[in-house]
Scaffold this motif. Structure first.
Motif, PDB file in Angstrom:
ATOM      1  N   ASP A  21     -37.122 -17.148  -8.273  1.00  0.00           N
ATOM      2  CA  ASP A  21     -35.740 -16.892  -7.865  1.00  0.00           C
ATOM      3  C   ASP A  21     -35.635 -15.425  -7.449  1.00  0.00           C
ATOM      4  OD1 ASP A  21     -32.972 -16.399  -7.672  1.00  0.00           O
ATOM      5  OD2 ASP A  21     -32.540 -18.014  -9.101  1.00  0.00           O
ATOM      6  N   LEU A  22     -35.419 -15.180  -6.145  1.00  0.00           N
ATOM      7  CA  LEU A  22     -35.458 -13.826  -5.618  1.00  0.00           C
ATOM      8  C   LEU A  22     -34.317 -12.959  -6.118  1.00  0.00           C
ATOM      9  CD1 LEU A  22     -36.554 -14.541  -1.932  1.00  0.00           C
ATOM     10  CD2 LEU A  22     -37.958 -14.180  -3.977  1.00  0.00           C
ATOM     11  N   ARG A  23     -33.314 -13.561  -6.747  1.00  0.00           N
ATOM     12  CA  ARG A  23     -32.210 -12.761  -7.292  1.00  0.00           C
ATOM     13  C   ARG A  23     -32.656 -11.937  -8.491  1.00  0.00           C
ATOM     14  NH1 ARG A  23     -27.940 -17.348  -8.474  1.00  0.00           N
ATOM     15  NH2 ARG A  23     -29.895 -18.272  -9.231  1.00  0.00           N
ATOM     16  N   TYR A  24     -33.763 -12.308  -9.101  1.00  0.00           N
ATOM     17  CA  TYR A  24     -34.205 -11.643 -10.320  1.00  0.00           C
ATOM     18  C   TYR A  24     -35.373 -10.685 -10.084  1.00  0.00           C
ATOM     19  CZ  TYR A  24     -31.318 -15.182 -12.552  1.00  0.00           C
ATOM     20  OH  TYR A  24     -30.264 -15.973 -12.924  1.00  0.00           O
TER      21      TYR A  24
ATOM     22  N   LEU B 208     -49.350 -30.611 -18.594  1.00  0.00           N
ATOM     23  CA  LEU B 208     -47.977 -30.746 -18.136  1.00  0.00           C
ATOM     24  C   LEU B 208     -47.969 -30.379 -16.663  1.00  0.00           C
ATOM     25  CD1 LEU B 208     -45.067 -31.344 -19.057  1.00  0.00           C
ATOM     26  CD2 LEU B 208     -44.818 -28.889 -19.542  1.00  0.00           C
ATOM     27  N   VAL B 209     -47.544 -31.312 -15.814  1.00  0.00           N
ATOM     28  CA  VAL B 209     -47.595 -31.109 -14.370  1.00  0.00           C
ATOM     29  C   VAL B 209     -46.181 -30.902 -13.837  1.00  0.00           C
ATOM     30  CG1 VAL B 209     -48.363 -32.018 -12.154  1.00  0.00           C
ATOM     31  CG2 VAL B 209     -49.644 -32.563 -14.237  1.00  0.00           C
ATOM     32  N   TRP B 210     -45.990 -29.767 -13.184  1.00  0.00           N
ATOM     33  CA  TRP B 210     -44.694 -29.377 -12.612  1.00  0.00           C
ATOM     34  C   TRP B 210     -44.818 -29.446 -11.100  1.00  0.00           C
ATOM     35  CZ3 TRP B 210     -42.971 -23.549 -12.794  1.00  0.00           C
ATOM     36  CH2 TRP B 210     -41.719 -23.404 -12.208  1.00  0.00           C
ATOM     37  N   THR B 211     -44.052 -30.335 -10.486  1.00  0.00           N
ATOM     38  CA  THR B 211     -44.026 -30.442  -9.031  1.00  0.00           C
ATOM     39  C   THR B 211     -42.714 -29.845  -8.534  1.00  0.00           C
ATOM     40  OG1 THR B 211     -45.323 -32.486  -9.096  1.00  0.00           O
ATOM     41  CG2 THR B 211     -44.159 -32.002  -7.048  1.00  0.00           C
ATOM     42  N   ARG B 212     -42.820 -28.806  -7.714  1.00  0.00           N
ATOM     43  CA  ARG B 212     -41.619 -28.153  -7.154  1.00  0.00           C
ATOM     44  C   ARG B 212     -41.707 -28.211  -5.632  1.00  0.00           C
ATOM     45  NH1 ARG B 212     -38.946 -22.473  -9.030  1.00  0.00           N
ATOM     46  NH2 ARG B 212     -37.945 -23.951 -10.452  1.00  0.00           N
ATOM     47  N   THR B 213     -40.702 -28.822  -5.010  1.00  0.00           N
ATOM     48  CA  THR B 213     -40.629 -28.895  -3.554  1.00  0.00           C
ATOM     49  C   THR B 213     -39.531 -27.955  -3.092  1.00  0.00           C
ATOM     50  OG1 THR B 213     -41.305 -31.220  -3.644  1.00  0.00           O
ATOM     51  CG2 THR B 213     -40.398 -30.413  -1.561  1.00  0.00           C
ATOM     52  N   GLY B 214     -39.912 -26.959  -2.276  1.00  0.00           N
ATOM     53  CA  GLY B 214     -38.960 -25.960  -1.797  1.00  0.00           C
ATOM     54  C   GLY B 214     -38.390 -26.347  -0.447  1.00  0.00           C
ATOM     55  N   HIS B 215     -37.054 -26.228  -0.325  1.00  0.00           N
ATOM     56  CA  HIS B 215     -36.341 -26.633   0.890  1.00  0.00           C
ATOM     57  C   HIS B 215     -35.588 -25.462   1.511  1.00  0.00           C
ATOM     58  CE1 HIS B 215     -36.501 -31.138   0.356  1.00  0.00           C
ATOM     59  NE2 HIS B 215     -36.876 -30.727  -0.838  1.00  0.00           N
ATOM     60  N   THR B 216     -35.603 -25.406   2.851  1.00  0.00           N
ATOM     61  CA  THR B 216     -34.635 -24.587   3.570  1.00  0.00           C
ATOM     62  C   THR B 216     -33.377 -25.444   3.753  1.00  0.00           C
ATOM     63  OG1 THR B 216     -35.343 -25.354   5.757  1.00  0.00           O
ATOM     64  CG2 THR B 216     -36.522 -23.459   4.813  1.00  0.00           C
TER      65      THR B 216
ATOM     66  N   THR C 242     -42.836 -16.841  -1.709  1.00  0.00           N
ATOM     67  CA  THR C 242     -41.416 -17.170  -1.508  1.00  0.00           C
ATOM     68  C   THR C 242     -40.697 -16.030  -0.805  1.00  0.00           C
ATOM     69  OG1 THR C 242     -41.417 -18.568  -3.487  1.00  0.00           O
ATOM     70  CG2 THR C 242     -39.277 -17.860  -2.648  1.00  0.00           C
ATOM     71  N   ARG C 243     -40.944 -14.786  -1.237  1.00  0.00           N
ATOM     72  CA  ARG C 243     -40.297 -13.641  -0.596  1.00  0.00           C
ATOM     73  C   ARG C 243     -40.880 -13.387   0.793  1.00  0.00           C
ATOM     74  NH1 ARG C 243     -36.841 -10.046  -2.207  1.00  0.00           N
ATOM     75  NH2 ARG C 243     -37.075 -10.627  -4.404  1.00  0.00           N
ATOM     76  N   TYR C 244     -42.189 -13.554   0.936  1.00  0.00           N
ATOM     77  CA  TYR C 244     -42.806 -13.375   2.252  1.00  0.00           C
ATOM     78  C   TYR C 244     -42.141 -14.287   3.282  1.00  0.00           C
ATOM     79  CZ  TYR C 244     -46.220 -14.361   5.956  1.00  0.00           C
ATOM     80  OH  TYR C 244     -46.819 -14.588   7.172  1.00  0.00           O
ATOM     81  N   LEU C 245     -41.964 -15.564   2.930  1.00  0.00           N
ATOM     82  CA  LEU C 245     -41.314 -16.489   3.863  1.00  0.00           C
ATOM     83  C   LEU C 245     -39.847 -16.115   4.102  1.00  0.00           C
ATOM     84  CD1 LEU C 245     -42.858 -19.880   2.693  1.00  0.00           C
ATOM     85  CD2 LEU C 245     -43.258 -18.712   4.877  1.00  0.00           C
ATOM     86  N   ALA C 246     -39.146 -15.745   3.034  1.00  0.00           N
ATOM     87  CA  ALA C 246     -37.733 -15.370   3.184  1.00  0.00           C
ATOM     88  C   ALA C 246     -37.594 -14.164   4.101  1.00  0.00           C
ATOM     89  CB  ALA C 246     -37.128 -15.082   1.818  1.00  0.00           C
ATOM     90  N   ASP C 247     -38.494 -13.194   3.970  1.00  0.00           N
ATOM     91  CA  ASP C 247     -38.439 -11.998   4.818  1.00  0.00           C
ATOM     92  C   ASP C 247     -38.726 -12.315   6.273  1.00  0.00           C
ATOM     93  OD1 ASP C 247     -37.828 -10.476   2.614  1.00  0.00           O
ATOM     94  OD2 ASP C 247     -39.864  -9.665   2.351  1.00  0.00           O
ATOM     95  N   HIS C 248     -39.306 -13.491   6.525  1.00  0.00           N
ATOM     96  CA  HIS C 248     -39.609 -13.900   7.898  1.00  0.00           C
ATOM     97  C   HIS C 248     -38.742 -15.084   8.331  1.00  0.00           C
ATOM     98  CE1 HIS C 248     -43.088 -11.398   6.942  1.00  0.00           C
ATOM     99  NE2 HIS C 248     -43.266 -11.264   8.248  1.00  0.00           N
TER     100      HIS C 248
ATOM    101  N   GLU D  61     -35.911 -19.080   4.404  1.00  0.00           N
ATOM    102  CA  GLU D  61     -35.319 -18.935   3.078  1.00  0.00           C
ATOM    103  C   GLU D  61     -35.229 -20.293   2.387  1.00  0.00           C
ATOM    104  OE1 GLU D  61     -31.219 -17.372   0.877  1.00  0.00           O
ATOM    105  OE2 GLU D  61     -31.321 -17.532   3.069  1.00  0.00           O
ATOM    106  N   GLN D  62     -35.802 -20.376   1.215  1.00  0.00           N
ATOM    107  CA  GLN D  62     -35.722 -21.610   0.446  1.00  0.00           C
ATOM    108  C   GLN D  62     -34.426 -21.570  -0.370  1.00  0.00           C
ATOM    109  OE1 GLN D  62     -39.625 -22.698  -1.405  1.00  0.00           O
ATOM    110  NE2 GLN D  62     -40.416 -20.989  -0.183  1.00  0.00           N
ATOM    111  N   VAL D  63     -33.492 -22.413   0.024  1.00  0.00           N
ATOM    112  CA  VAL D  63     -32.170 -22.388  -0.606  1.00  0.00           C
ATOM    113  C   VAL D  63     -32.079 -23.339  -1.790  1.00  0.00           C
ATOM    114  CG1 VAL D  63     -31.050 -21.685   1.537  1.00  0.00           C
ATOM    115  CG2 VAL D  63     -31.277 -24.129   1.000  1.00  0.00           C
ATOM    116  N   GLY D  64     -33.112 -24.159  -1.985  1.00  0.00           N
ATOM    117  CA  GLY D  64     -33.097 -25.089  -3.109  1.00  0.00           C
ATOM    118  C   GLY D  64     -34.485 -25.618  -3.400  1.00  0.00           C
ATOM    119  N   GLN D  65     -34.680 -26.055  -4.654  1.00  0.00           N
ATOM    120  CA  GLN D  65     -35.942 -26.665  -5.061  1.00  0.00           C
ATOM    121  C   GLN D  65     -35.646 -27.945  -5.842  1.00  0.00           C
ATOM    122  OE1 GLN D  65     -35.541 -23.300  -6.467  1.00  0.00           O
ATOM    123  NE2 GLN D  65     -36.350 -22.329  -4.632  1.00  0.00           N
ATOM    124  N   ARG D  66     -36.529 -28.904  -5.680  1.00  0.00           N
ATOM    125  CA  ARG D  66     -36.470 -30.100  -6.519  1.00  0.00           C
ATOM    126  C   ARG D  66     -37.667 -30.059  -7.459  1.00  0.00           C
ATOM    127  NH1 ARG D  66     -35.288 -36.027  -4.379  1.00  0.00           N
ATOM    128  NH2 ARG D  66     -33.206 -35.228  -4.816  1.00  0.00           N
ATOM    129  N   ASP D  67     -37.380 -30.084  -8.760  1.00  0.00           N
ATOM    130  CA  ASP D  67     -38.426 -30.037  -9.776  1.00  0.00           C
ATOM    131  C   ASP D  67     -38.658 -31.418 -10.376  1.00  0.00           C
ATOM    132  OD1 ASP D  67     -38.628 -27.342  -9.392  1.00  0.00           O
ATOM    133  OD2 ASP D  67     -37.903 -26.753 -11.371  1.00  0.00           O
TER     134      ASP D  67
END
Length: 258
Positions: A83-86, A215-223, A176-182, A185-191
């Motif tokens: 989360d880029l806010r932190y 424990l397997v964590w699948t996170r899909t990032g969406h614009t 995540t920040r590299y992509l946002a800077d270009h 921007e990933q505005v949401g994720q599904r975990d």
């Protein structure tokens, strides 16, 4: 079939370790002592000890006795992770920051390759199964102990526009920040979360002993338009705790968290 002696010795020592007879950080008896205790040859004792090393229960170093591995739980706050806010660009990679903040030492070994998209990944990325994707894979360590693996899949068109994703090394500011800077921007994720036994490859990479799940964590990032990456993080079940912060937790601000 008779169980080989080295396995019986390993089973006996494992039982003593898991029952608390030998605690984390404690030295095991010397090879000579174990030879006498189990009426076994030196090679048999070494086979037994190496079995426990392979399971991640015991560590060895030159000139020192075998020692029960210290197993310290690492806590990851999944709701703040990436989360880029932190964080700022200067803060760097999210994983490194979380580990350093806990007073411990992070390390990541990277690989990058082109692979056909598995059906479950293709479905999450809205592409055809078998379509070529870029896979960024890393084995992550905390204090030189393997803690998790991370496999992130990126659509080919995205990587063609942002070629640093194809470099087999860490991206200092985080992907995540590299992509946002270009402009991505990933505005949401599904975990998604699931627990299961490790595969043989996972057990070897993470040095997982018998009876320990992953424990397997699948996170899909969406614009705002589409998914742009799918990340599978596989944690050792015995060394990780995952937390989430949901809703208004301002009542906790004054609570001593030590």
């Amino acid at each position: 079939m008779t169980t080989p002696l080295y396995r019986r010795v390993a089973d006996a020592l494992r039982t003593e370790i898991t029952s608390g007879g030998y605690t984390p950080g404690m030295d095991l008896p010397s090879e000579r002592e174990l030879q006498s205790r189990y009426d076994a040859s030196r090679n048999t004792i070494r086979q037994a000890l190496q079995t426990l090393v392979a399971e991640g229960l015991v560590v060895s170093s030159q000139g020192r006795p075998y020692q029960v591995r210290k197993q310290e739980i690492f806590t990851l706050n999944a709701s703040r992770f990436e989360d880029l806010r932190y964080s700022t660009a200067e803060d760097g990679d999210s994983y490194d920051n979380d580990v350093l903040a806990s007073g411990r030492i992070p390390r990541q070994d990277f690989q990058v390759q082109l692979v056909p998209a598995p059906p479950e990944i293709a479905d999450r990325l809205w592409i055809e199964p078998g379509e070529t994707v870029t896979l960024r894979y890393c084995l992550r360590f905390v204090d030189d102990v393997p803690w998790s693996t991370q496999a992130t899949y990126y659509p080919r068109a995205l990587v063609e526009r942002h070629p640093r994703l194809a470099e087999p090394r860490d991206i200092s500011e985080g992907t995540t920040r590299y992509l946002a800077d270009h402009g991505v921007e990933q505005v949401g994720q599904r975990d998604e979360w699931m627990s299961r036994p490790p595969t043989p490859d996972e057990a070897r990479a993470l040095q997982i002993g018998p009876g320990v799940s992953v424990l397997v964590w699948t996170r899909t990032g969406h614009t705002r338009d589409r998914p742009v990456r799918c990340t599978l993080t596989t944690f050792r079940g015995d060394l990780n705790r995952i937390t989430y912060d949901l809703g208004d937790l301002s009542a906790l601000d004054g609570k001593d968290q030590s």
